[in-house]
Write an enzyme that holds these catalytic residues in place. Structure first.
Site, PDB file in Angstrom:
ATOM      1  CE  LYS A  22      -6.460  12.280  -1.387  1.00  0.00           C
ATOM      2  NZ  LYS A  22      -6.731  12.642  -0.012  1.00  0.00           N
ATOM      3  CG  ASP A 147     -10.137  11.401  -3.313  1.00  0.00           C
ATOM      4  OD1 ASP A 147     -10.689  12.519  -3.312  1.00  0.00           O
ATOM      5  OD2 ASP A 147      -9.752  10.826  -2.271  1.00  0.00           O
TER       6      ASP A 147
HETATM    7  P1  ATP Z   1      -8.935   8.106   0.338  1.00  0.00           P
HETATM    8  O1  ATP Z   1      -7.777   9.009   0.610  1.00  0.00           O
HETATM    9  O2  ATP Z   1      -9.390   8.141  -1.105  1.00  0.00           O
HETATM   10  O3  ATP Z   1     -10.049   8.223   1.299  1.00  0.00           O
HETATM   11  P2  ATP Z   1      -7.259   6.029   1.328  1.00  0.00           P
HETATM   12  O4  ATP Z   1      -5.992   6.401   0.630  1.00  0.00           O
HETATM   13  O5  ATP Z   1      -7.392   6.407   2.755  1.00  0.00           O
HETATM   14  O6  ATP Z   1      -8.457   6.607   0.483  1.00  0.00           O
HETATM   15  P3  ATP Z   1      -7.210   3.495   0.046  1.00  0.00           P
HETATM   16  O7  ATP Z   1      -5.777   3.074  -0.001  1.00  0.00           O
HETATM   17  O8  ATP Z   1      -7.815   4.015  -1.198  1.00  0.00           O
HETATM   18  O9  ATP Z   1      -7.456   4.511   1.236  1.00  0.00           O
HETATM   19  O10 ATP Z   1      -8.012   2.221   0.590  1.00  0.00           O
HETATM   20  C1  ATP Z   1      -9.199   2.282   1.335  1.00  0.00           C
HETATM   21  C2  ATP Z   1      -9.802   0.877   1.324  1.00  0.00           C
HETATM   22  O11 ATP Z   1     -10.263   0.620  -0.008  1.00  0.00           O
HETATM   23  C3  ATP Z   1      -8.794  -0.217   1.625  1.00  0.00           C
HETATM   24  O12 ATP Z   1      -8.787  -0.526   2.986  1.00  0.00           O
HETATM   25  C4  ATP Z   1      -9.281  -1.375   0.782  1.00  0.00           C
HETATM   26  O13 ATP Z   1     -10.121  -2.235   1.526  1.00  0.00           O
HETATM   27  C5  ATP Z   1     -10.154  -0.762  -0.301  1.00  0.00           C
HETATM   28  N1  ATP Z   1      -9.590  -0.885  -1.686  1.00  0.00           N
HETATM   29  C6  ATP Z   1     -10.283  -1.253  -2.772  1.00  0.00           C
HETATM   30  N2  ATP Z   1      -9.514  -1.240  -3.859  1.00  0.00           N
HETATM   31  C7  ATP Z   1      -8.284  -0.861  -3.491  1.00  0.00           C
HETATM   32  C8  ATP Z   1      -7.062  -0.661  -4.170  1.00  0.00           C
HETATM   33  N3  ATP Z   1      -6.960  -0.870  -5.481  1.00  0.00           N
HETATM   34  N4  ATP Z   1      -5.999  -0.224  -3.462  1.00  0.00           N
HETATM   35  C9  ATP Z   1      -6.131   0.018  -2.131  1.00  0.00           C
HETATM   36  N5  ATP Z   1      -7.258  -0.195  -1.430  1.00  0.00           N
HETATM   37  C10 ATP Z   1      -8.348  -0.619  -2.083  1.00  0.00           C
END
Ligand code: ATP
Length: 313
Positions: A22, A147
């Site tokens: 997203k 989210d």
């Molecule tokens: P958001 O935009 O929802 O705040 P994000 O996109 O910045 O999230 P994610 O890729 O969701 O970040 O990952 C944040 C942290 O979550 C990662 O550093 C990791 O340690 C943890 N994590 C747990 N499960 C997952 C997964 N399936 N994929 C990615 N990261 C994960």
């Protein structure tokens, strides 16, 4: 009956779910609530960067991750948490092997972990035949993370509460994006803490208002108008923590993006461009400037978490 004479029930076939990333077209952040979350007024759009989650029959729960570093392959993985939560609700054993194939940047502000949780809910629901109503899956999704409901839903939607309360947005048109990915991710928690720190030095924080200009541009299907009104209250905090983002944002503007905004909590930067053709030339010009690690092109809105037909893999 001898062991060999026992009838073996056929194993269900593995289920693969594709789930999009997203981008927030508008991310208004209200004051911090007593529970530590912030009230949001946001407009999500699902874009064509995907993870795939395959759920296969197994004796117990296990997970493997392909295509990315820094993703926990244990109980901290959001897909594992989702599978356990679904099994608990449906009263079945959490017996599944989950394989995550990551195409969404990790810790990039594009909700990759939430996407995997949504995909695991849909995949395990199909594998185990639990047949939960969509509303039950949405409630489980909201409990897993702010989210996650949107990753189930997809399209373009207005998010309120902490982002988990969704209503569809009436809009038209397909929008073309170029994403600049950073070498190292940003922690969502740290970005919100930085925002609170910055705000403590100023006046009282107003509640996050409705994102009317973004909704108007979407209703008109007007990418030029949308580019002008992209907004993210987390952007100053993300830029403060990662000053390099200033150069990335400036580079995109210089190259003629219709709009440039930090995606969610960053550090990915989203550039809106006029067409798919422009996205190709824009991406290569941006790559030439060397301000980011990788560049991806995508379009939106796209559907949320969906089961892939077996012959499409
Ligand atoms: P958001 O935009 O929802 O705040 P994000 O996109 O910045 O999230 P994610 O890729 O969701 O970040 O990952 C944040 C942290 O979550 C990662 O550093 C990791 O340690 C943890 N994590 C747990 N499960 C997952 C997964 N399936 N994929 C990615 N990261 C994960």
């Amino acid at each position: 009956m001898s062991r060999d004479a026992r009838i073996r029930l056929p194993q269900p076939a593995p289920v693969t779910v594709r789930v999009p990333a997203k981008v927030n077209l508008h991310l208004g952040v209200g004051p911090r609530r007593l529970d530590g979350y912030h009230d949001l007024a946001t407009v999500f759009q699902a874009v064509s960067l995907y993870d795939e989650v395959t759920a296969s029959p197994a004796d117990e729960l296990s997970v493997e991750v392909a295509g990315a570093d820094g993703v926990p392959a244990d109980e901290n993985n959001l897909a594992v948490r989702a599978a356990r939560a679904l099994a608990h609700t449906a009263g079945v054993e959490p017996a599944v092997h989950l394989r995550l194939s990551k195409g969404i940047p990790v810790a990039g502000g594009m909700a990759g972990g939430s996407a995997d949780a949504a995909a695991a809910l849909v995949a395990c629901d199909a594998l185990w035949g639990t047949g939960l109503e969509r509303s039950n899956l949405s409630a489980l999704a909201a409990a897993l993370g702010s989210d996650v409901p949107f990753a189930l839903h997809g399209g373009t939607a207005l998010g309120s509460g902490r982002g988990e309360l969704l209503s569809p947005v009436l809009g038209q048109g397909q929008y073309h994006w170029v994403f600049a990915l950073a070498r190292v991710g940003l922690s969502t928690t740290l970005v919100y803490e930085e925002l609170d720190r910055q705000r403590h030095q100023g006046e009282a924080v107003a509640p996050a208002g409705p994102p009317d200009p973004v909704l108007g541009a979407l209703r008109a299907g007007d990418p030029v108008a949308l580019g002008r009104v992209l907004a993210n209250d987390l952007q100053p905090a993300a830029v403060r923590l990662r000053p390099q983002l200033r150069h990335v944002l400036a580079a995109g503007q210089e190259l003629g993006a219709l709009g440039a905004v930090v995606s969610g909590s960053g550090p990915t930067v989203a550039f809106l461009v006029r067409s798919a053709a422009v996205s190709i030339s824009f991406a290569s010009a941006l790559a030439g400037l060397g301000v980011c690690r990788t560049i991806r092109r995508a379009s939106g809105p796209v559907a949320g978490a969906r089961i892939l037909p077996p012959d499409s893999r």
